[in-house]
Design a protein around this motif. Structure first.
Motif, PDB file in Angstrom:
ATOM      1  N   ASP A 252      -3.494   5.679  -1.985  1.00 36.20           N
ATOM      2  CA  ASP A 252      -5.030   5.672  -1.898  1.00 36.20           C
ATOM      3  C   ASP A 252      -5.538   4.736  -0.486  1.00 36.20           C
ATOM      4  O   ASP A 252      -6.772   4.882  -0.258  1.00 36.20           O
ATOM      5  CB  ASP A 252      -5.704   4.854  -3.352  1.00 36.20           C
ATOM      6  N   THR A 253      -4.721   4.066  -0.095  1.00 36.79           N
ATOM      7  CA  THR A 253      -5.307   3.423   1.225  1.00 36.79           C
ATOM      8  C   THR A 253      -4.708   4.079   2.252  1.00 36.79           C
ATOM      9  O   THR A 253      -4.586   3.434   3.635  1.00 36.79           O
ATOM     10  CB  THR A 253      -4.447   1.732   1.081  1.00 36.79           C
ATOM     11  N   LEU A 254      -4.209   5.304   2.367  1.00 40.09           N
ATOM     12  CA  LEU A 254      -3.834   6.154   3.552  1.00 40.09           C
ATOM     13  C   LEU A 254      -4.621   6.081   4.529  1.00 40.09           C
ATOM     14  O   LEU A 254      -4.283   5.973   5.878  1.00 40.09           O
ATOM     15  CB  LEU A 254      -3.384   7.598   3.159  1.00 40.09           C
ATOM     16  N   ASP A 327      11.710  -7.177  10.738  1.00 44.72           N
ATOM     17  CA  ASP A 327      12.590  -7.378   9.752  1.00 44.72           C
ATOM     18  C   ASP A 327      12.036  -7.660   8.185  1.00 44.72           C
ATOM     19  O   ASP A 327      12.688  -7.581   7.512  1.00 44.72           O
ATOM     20  CB  ASP A 327      13.437  -8.968   9.979  1.00 44.72           C
ATOM     21  N   TYR A 328      10.731  -7.580   8.259  1.00 40.64           N
ATOM     22  CA  TYR A 328      10.223  -7.575   6.884  1.00 40.64           C
ATOM     23  C   TYR A 328      10.303  -6.407   6.276  1.00 40.64           C
ATOM     24  O   TYR A 328       9.768  -6.309   4.679  1.00 40.64           O
ATOM     25  CB  TYR A 328       8.699  -8.345   6.966  1.00 40.64           C
ATOM     26  N   VAL A 329      10.525  -5.293   6.858  1.00 41.96           N
ATOM     27  CA  VAL A 329      10.851  -4.067   5.985  1.00 41.96           C
ATOM     28  C   VAL A 329      12.427  -4.039   5.948  1.00 41.96           C
ATOM     29  O   VAL A 329      13.003  -4.097   6.972  1.00 41.96           O
ATOM     30  CB  VAL A 329      10.176  -2.961   6.951  1.00 41.96           C
ATOM     31  N   ALA A 343      -5.209  -4.460   5.548  1.00 42.85           N
ATOM     32  CA  ALA A 343      -6.496  -4.793   4.556  1.00 42.85           C
ATOM     33  C   ALA A 343      -5.886  -5.189   3.443  1.00 42.85           C
ATOM     34  O   ALA A 343      -6.495  -6.280   2.767  1.00 42.85           O
ATOM     35  CB  ALA A 343      -7.602  -3.930   4.858  1.00 42.85           C
ATOM     36  N   HIS A 344      -4.996  -4.542   2.814  1.00 46.07           N
ATOM     37  CA  HIS A 344      -4.551  -4.428   1.599  1.00 46.07           C
ATOM     38  C   HIS A 344      -3.293  -4.802   1.072  1.00 46.07           C
ATOM     39  O   HIS A 344      -2.869  -4.765   0.034  1.00 46.07           O
ATOM     40  CB  HIS A 344      -5.145  -3.236   0.889  1.00 46.07           C
ATOM     41  N   ASP A 345      -2.537  -5.321   2.181  1.00 48.22           N
ATOM     42  CA  ASP A 345      -1.296  -5.793   1.765  1.00 48.22           C
ATOM     43  C   ASP A 345      -1.088  -7.052   2.786  1.00 48.22           C
ATOM     44  O   ASP A 345      -1.084  -7.031   4.041  1.00 48.22           O
ATOM     45  CB  ASP A 345      -0.157  -4.587   2.180  1.00 48.22           C
ATOM     46  N   GLN A 346      -0.480  -8.187   2.237  1.00 43.64           N
ATOM     47  CA  GLN A 346      -0.367  -9.422   3.013  1.00 43.64           C
ATOM     48  C   GLN A 346       0.531  -9.373   4.004  1.00 43.64           C
ATOM     49  O   GLN A 346       0.343  -9.854   4.913  1.00 43.64           O
ATOM     50  CB  GLN A 346      -0.200 -10.800   1.901  1.00 43.64           C
ATOM     51  N   ARG A 347       1.842  -8.892   3.708  1.00 41.86           N
ATOM     52  CA  ARG A 347       2.914  -8.892   4.778  1.00 41.86           C
ATOM     53  C   ARG A 347       2.195  -8.365   5.972  1.00 41.86           C
ATOM     54  O   ARG A 347       2.477  -8.773   7.150  1.00 41.86           O
ATOM     55  CB  ARG A 347       4.163  -8.262   4.130  1.00 41.86           C
ATOM     56  N   ASP A 348       1.525  -6.968   5.891  1.00 41.16           N
ATOM     57  CA  ASP A 348       1.198  -6.259   6.977  1.00 41.16           C
ATOM     58  C   ASP A 348       0.073  -6.794   7.752  1.00 41.16           C
ATOM     59  O   ASP A 348      -0.066  -6.817   8.860  1.00 41.16           O
ATOM     60  CB  ASP A 348       0.474  -4.930   6.346  1.00 41.16           C
TER      61      ASP A 348
HETATM   62  C1  ANZ Z   1       1.335   0.920   1.726  1.00 37.10           C
HETATM   63  C2  ANZ Z   1       0.421  -0.182   1.093  1.00 37.10           C
HETATM   64  C3  ANZ Z   1      -0.662  -0.416   0.928  1.00 37.10           C
HETATM   65  C4  ANZ Z   1       1.614  -0.772   0.283  1.00 37.10           C
HETATM   66  C5  ANZ Z   1      -0.841  -1.505   0.083  1.00 37.10           C
HETATM   67  C6  ANZ Z   1       1.056  -1.744  -0.397  1.00 37.10           C
HETATM   68  C7  ANZ Z   1       0.176  -2.233  -0.712  1.00 37.10           C
HETATM   69  P1  ANZ Z   1       7.538  -1.614  -4.537  1.00 37.10           P
HETATM   70  O1  ANZ Z   1       6.413  -2.228  -5.347  1.00 37.10           O
HETATM   71  O2  ANZ Z   1       8.479  -2.851  -4.514  1.00 37.10           O
HETATM   72  O3  ANZ Z   1       8.188  -0.332  -4.572  1.00 37.10           O
HETATM   73  N1  ANZ Z   1       7.591  -0.698   1.196  1.00 37.10           N
HETATM   74  C8  ANZ Z   1       7.948   0.190   1.099  1.00 37.10           C
HETATM   75  N2  ANZ Z   1       9.256   0.508   1.746  1.00 37.10           N
HETATM   76  C9  ANZ Z   1       9.475  -0.674   2.002  1.00 37.10           C
HETATM   77  C10 ANZ Z   1      10.786  -1.128   2.843  1.00 37.10           C
HETATM   78  N3  ANZ Z   1      11.602  -0.656   2.971  1.00 37.10           N
HETATM   79  N4  ANZ Z   1      10.698  -2.676   2.870  1.00 37.10           N
HETATM   80  C11 ANZ Z   1       9.593  -3.460   2.719  1.00 37.10           C
HETATM   81  N5  ANZ Z   1       8.304  -2.995   2.178  1.00 37.10           N
HETATM   82  C12 ANZ Z   1       8.556  -1.733   1.810  1.00 37.10           C
HETATM   83  O4  ANZ Z   1       6.876  -1.842  -3.021  1.00 37.10           O
HETATM   84  C13 ANZ Z   1       6.458  -0.610  -2.498  1.00 37.10           C
HETATM   85  C14 ANZ Z   1       5.563  -1.193  -1.140  1.00 37.10           C
HETATM   86  O5  ANZ Z   1       6.381  -1.772  -0.390  1.00 37.10           O
HETATM   87  C15 ANZ Z   1       4.955   0.078  -0.415  1.00 37.10           C
HETATM   88  O6  ANZ Z   1       3.815   0.444  -0.310  1.00 37.10           O
HETATM   89  C16 ANZ Z   1       5.097  -0.467   0.918  1.00 37.10           C
HETATM   90  O7  ANZ Z   1       3.966  -0.897   1.199  1.00 37.10           O
HETATM   91  C17 ANZ Z   1       6.119  -1.475   0.948  1.00 37.10           C
HETATM   92  F1  ANZ Z   1      -2.199  -2.126  -0.230  1.00 37.10           F
HETATM   93  O8  ANZ Z   1       2.461   0.981   1.393  1.00 37.10           O
HETATM   94  B1  ANZ Z   1       2.984  -0.023   0.581  1.00 37.10           B
END
Ligand code: ANZ
Ligand code: ZN
Length: 819
Positions: A252-254, A327-329, A343-348
């Motif tokens: 939804d945040t694409l 490294d956080y990914v 805006a919606h993910d703290q690490r980002d």
């Molecule tokens: C965009 C986004 C927007 C995300 C948002 C979160 C919040 P769980 O619940 O643990 O499955 N993610 C995906 N692959 C990752 C990786 N290899 N290393 C670190 N983070 C990764 O977490 C899934 C979310 O963690 C995914 O959704 C991605 O960030 C991140 F408002 O995508 B999200």
């Protein structure tokens, strides 16, 4: 203590039981219902300790209860006897791990015989015996054939002290579970079991365990498997043919994605890095490779990263997103690359603010702007700035955008798991050899079944086993060099051994037919005995051992070897035995030695003290336990048995009714408490019956009264679950035939369970007008209603109005009429 000599009783009955073998499980169908009581089998490190004493006292109660109930009970014992401590001891003493292992097993076995759990000793097994590990290898090969055992290269956890790889499950907070050393990453080729294929079933089948396993264990397993749902989204990369797929839980945040981040150690980062950024990238990647997993996952750490000089295209709005490496990914979660929505993910957000990347709000959560506050807003709200999904809620937007992506073929719903495949190979000696041969022309070749077991090479000992990063088995060149089972050419054996958790993932099947030679177990016997009715053991196995055992069971189900999918119907995790409020440890000097306690007080006192201290799940502080009180209680039981006439078979119905009622109630309540696993309360009830019996002897009908005999026999039978030696001795003193465990669980005469009535006087204005028989526990309200409903009272009142009713349950009701 009135001739009660616990040591003499122990010696006498231990020998008698070894002759009588009262705990043998019967293979054949004999009309009795079957029950399977299982204790987590011990690791042979030194002698038994207080923790064992507690766990095995607890596990023994249901087993003995089932024996008393007349069931055909399987209650086996064995040893989990491969593993590192034996190898470390062998290096230190310049000996062979088998010496230390089997010496310790004998020590523990002798202690167990004295501690006397109701084991069927004829089914004893050791996972380090070739007769056992032959079948561990056989199972490995079946997994291999099914594609469930495979080798792959990659980053693995490496313990620099133990010089061996560790499964993810064996890394606790970044440290080696066994020795506490900080774990490093290494690139190595290793064997894995494909447990991830079973992730969904491991989750879904937990429904069968709800309410029967501790909630916290189920929660830990769920979290470990870590299923999350979201979408895979394909991003075109400028100058690359193949799109890159990211996993997101928030499609939804694409529209809020403003950049993309690849795990620095993922091959993709290296591949797409633009030439002019390569030097910086490689320097950064080398830095990252030295970091531990805890460092990488720490939320507090300042974000680091490098721009890779490339761009991705957002499939919904065509925006160009810069691609970074950080490294956080993590390389091994999802696809190792993410779309960043600051805006919606703290690490980002932390990353964006550090490197000056744009922040765009696409969910209106009512919170202040993250770009200003530095606090991301992950919550629900109306979607904004997002074209076709504007105005939708988070969940509706997730559904809608996923549909849109699917229609266009640029994305799809997706599920991800935290669970990784189980790394099973170890570079250590004292384990089950992996039954694979490596041939230059044929590749991996399974050792044919008729050549199993592949036994450990002989001649290695002491310093030969010292950790050196490669398996010690490699030094046994005569053993290593073989001819290929397929082409006959020169080949080498796989020199790794299996994680010992593989050995313990199927031992409970083997107990059903321990000598079986045509397979790991006799399918028919397993069908008869399993699933296990009650599994008792420590919560430290809440994830690893139980998850792996459940996985093995499902694979065996798929192989058609078992007809159930969960191995353990009920699970009980006993608490810890602590001392003076702290875990026992050498450094604190608060250790309590089981052998010393038994020497001083006897087995029964130790068992009873542990069981009486509280519910089995709770920790026990040995400092709070009254061994003295338990001793006194047991000697009272013994004395009563001595005093009661030794003529069995008297007509109990002629006995003292008050004592008979106490006996019946005790039977009734003790039974319930045992079935609800409240063993401490069950013991308290038995103690009350002993007191009542004492009173009946001293100031009641005397020791010859049949009700006294009935009570004394009931005590002996019920006590056999908790204090088996004293119970057996009392049973014999009462003139009955050993073993008491076959006496049969007593049943309470329902007529005696009807509550005794108390006479309640009902007065009107102080004059007695009626007498009611009421239960002693009657409530004020019930008693008032009963009194007012009495025909005699209604008569006497003659319709007069009532001013007030004074109720004193259960004896008096006084009604005051209005004048
Ligand atoms: C965009 C986004 C927007 C995300 C948002 C979160 C919040 P769980 O619940 O643990 O499955 N993610 C995906 N692959 C990752 C990786 N290899 N290393 C670190 N983070 C990764 O977490 C899934 C979310 O963690 C995914 O959704 C991605 O960030 C991140 F408002 O995508 B999200
Ligand atoms: Zn070959």
């Amino acid at each position: 203590n009135d001739g009660y000599d616990p040591r003499a009783i122990q010696d006498k009955w231990q020998a008698r039981w070894e002759e009588l073998e009262p705990f043998k499980a019967e293979e054949k169908d004999d009309g009795r219902e079957r029950r399977y009581a299982l204790d987590m089998f011990p690791y042979p490190s030194g002698d038994l300790h207080m923790g064992h004493a507690e766990a095995f006292a607890i596990g023994d109660v249901p087993a003995r209860y089932w024996f008393q109930r007349g069931f055909n009970v399987l209650h086996p014992i064995g040893w989990d006897s491969f593993g590192l401590p034996a190898e470390n001891a062998a290096i230190k003493r310049n000996s062979h791990p088998a010496e230390w292992t089997y010496d310790n097993i004998e020590t523990q076995a002798a202690s167990f015989r004295r501690y006397a759990p109701s084991f069927d000793w004829s089914r004893r097994l050791h996972t380090s015996d070739p007769e056992y590990y032959k079948w561990t290898q056989w199972l490995f090969l079946r997994f291999y054939e099914r594609g469930l055992a495979y080798r792959k290269g990659g980053n693995v956890n490496w313990c620099p002290k133990d010089q061996t790889v560790l499964a993810n499950e064996q890394v606790v907070g970044g440290h080696c579970e066994r020795c506490g050393t900080l774990v490093e990453k290494r690139v190595l080729t290793q064997w894995y079991f494909k447990i991830t294929d079973y992730a969904d079933r491991l989750l879904d089948d937990m429904d069968q365990l709800e309410g029967k396993w501790p909630d916290r264990v189920l929660l830990m397993q769920r979290n470990w498997i870590g299923r999350s749902t979201g979408a895979d989204v394909d991003f075109v990369i400028e100058g690359r043919d193949e799109p890159v797929t990211v996993y997101t839980t928030r499609p939804d945040t694409l529209y809020g994605a403003t950049f993309m981040v690849v795990a620095a150690d993922a091959p993709l980062a290296e591949e797409i890095c633009a030439p002019e950024h390569r030097a910086a990238f490689e320097a950064y990647r080398d830095e990252v490779s030295r970091e531990s997993e805890i460092e990488r996952l720490s939320a507090e750490r300042e974000k680091t990263g490098v721009f890779l000089g490339r761009y991705a295209v957002n499939p919904v709005n065509g925006e160009r997103l810069p691609i970074w490496a950080s490294d956080y990914v993590l390389a091994d979660y999802g696809h190792g690359v993410i779309m960043a929505v600051p805006a919606h993910d703290q690490r980002d957000l932390d990353f964006a603010l550090k490197f000056g990347l744009p922040v765009r709000v696409v969910v209106d959560t009512g919170q202040p702007d993250p770009a200003e506050t530095g606090v991301a807003t992950p919550g629900d709200g109306a979607i904004v700035n997002s074209g076709p999904i504007d105005g939708l809620s988070k969940d509706d937007a997730i559904a809608r955008i996923t549909e849109i992506l699917e229609e266009r073929g640029t994305g799809r719903a997706s599920v991800n798991y935290r669970l990784r495949d189980w790394l099973v190979s170890r570079q250590r000696f004292w384990g089950c050899p992996i039954p694979i041969v490596h041939c230059e022309s044929c590749g991996e070749v399974p050792v044919p079944d008729d050549q199993l077991p592949v036994t450990l090479p002989e001649g290695l000992r002491g310093a030969d086993l010292a950790p050196k990063g490669t398996s010690p088995l490699a030094a046994a060149t005569d053993w290593v060099n073989v001819s290929c089972p397929k082409c006959g050419g020169a080949a080498t054996r796989d020199t790794d051994t299996m994680d010992t958790f593989v050995d313990s993932s199927w031992y409970f099947f083997r107990y059903c037919s321990p000598g079986y030679e045509d397979g790991p177990f006799d399918v028919e016997q397993v069908r008869k005995w399993m699933p296990v009715d009650q599994y008792t053991g420590g919560v430290e196995h809440a994830i690893l051992h139980l998850l792996y055992s459940r996985f093995f069971t499902k694979v065996l189900y798929d192989m058609g070897m078992v007809d159930f999918t969960e191995p353990f119907r009920r699970l009980l995790n006993q608490g810890q035995v602590i001392n003076q409020g702290k875990a026992m440890s050498k450094s604190l000097g608060n250790g309590v030695d089981l052998g010393e306690q038994i020497a001083e007080f006897g087995v029964d006192v130790v068992r009873l003290a542990l069981l009486f201290a509280g519910p089995p799940e709770d920790d026990i502080d040995w400092a709070d336990v009254s061994t003295h009180g338990m001793s006194k209680f047991l000697s009272r039981v013994h004395r009563i048995a001595t005093e009661v006439s030794s003529a069995p078979g008297v007509d109990v119905t002629s006995g003292d009714p008050a004592l008979r009622r106490v006996t019946a109630r005790t039977i009734d309540e003790t039974t319930t408490q045992i079935e609800n696993q409240r063993f401490n309360v069950a013991i308290a009830r038995i103690m009350e019956l002993v007191s009542a019996t004492r009173k009946a002897i001293d100031s009641g009908p005397g020791p010859a009264d049949p009700a006294v005999r009935e009570a004394a026999e009931t005590v002996a039978v019920m006590l056999s679950l908790f204090a088996p030696y004293t119970a057996e001795e009392a049973w014999e003193l009462l003139g009955r035939e050993a073993p008491v465990i076959r006496a049969g669980w007593p049943s309470a005469d329902p007529a005696l369970l009807v509550e005794e009535a108390v006479t309640c006087v009902v007065q009107i204005a102080g004059k007695v007008r009626d007498r009611l028989e009421v239960p002693p526990g009657i409530t004020e309200q019930d008693l008032e209603r009963l009194a007012l409903d009495s025909p005699k009272i209604k008569d006497a009142l003659g319709g007069a109005e009532i001013a007030k009713v004074i109720v004193r349950p259960p004896k008096i009701v006084n009604i005051v009429p209005k004048r």
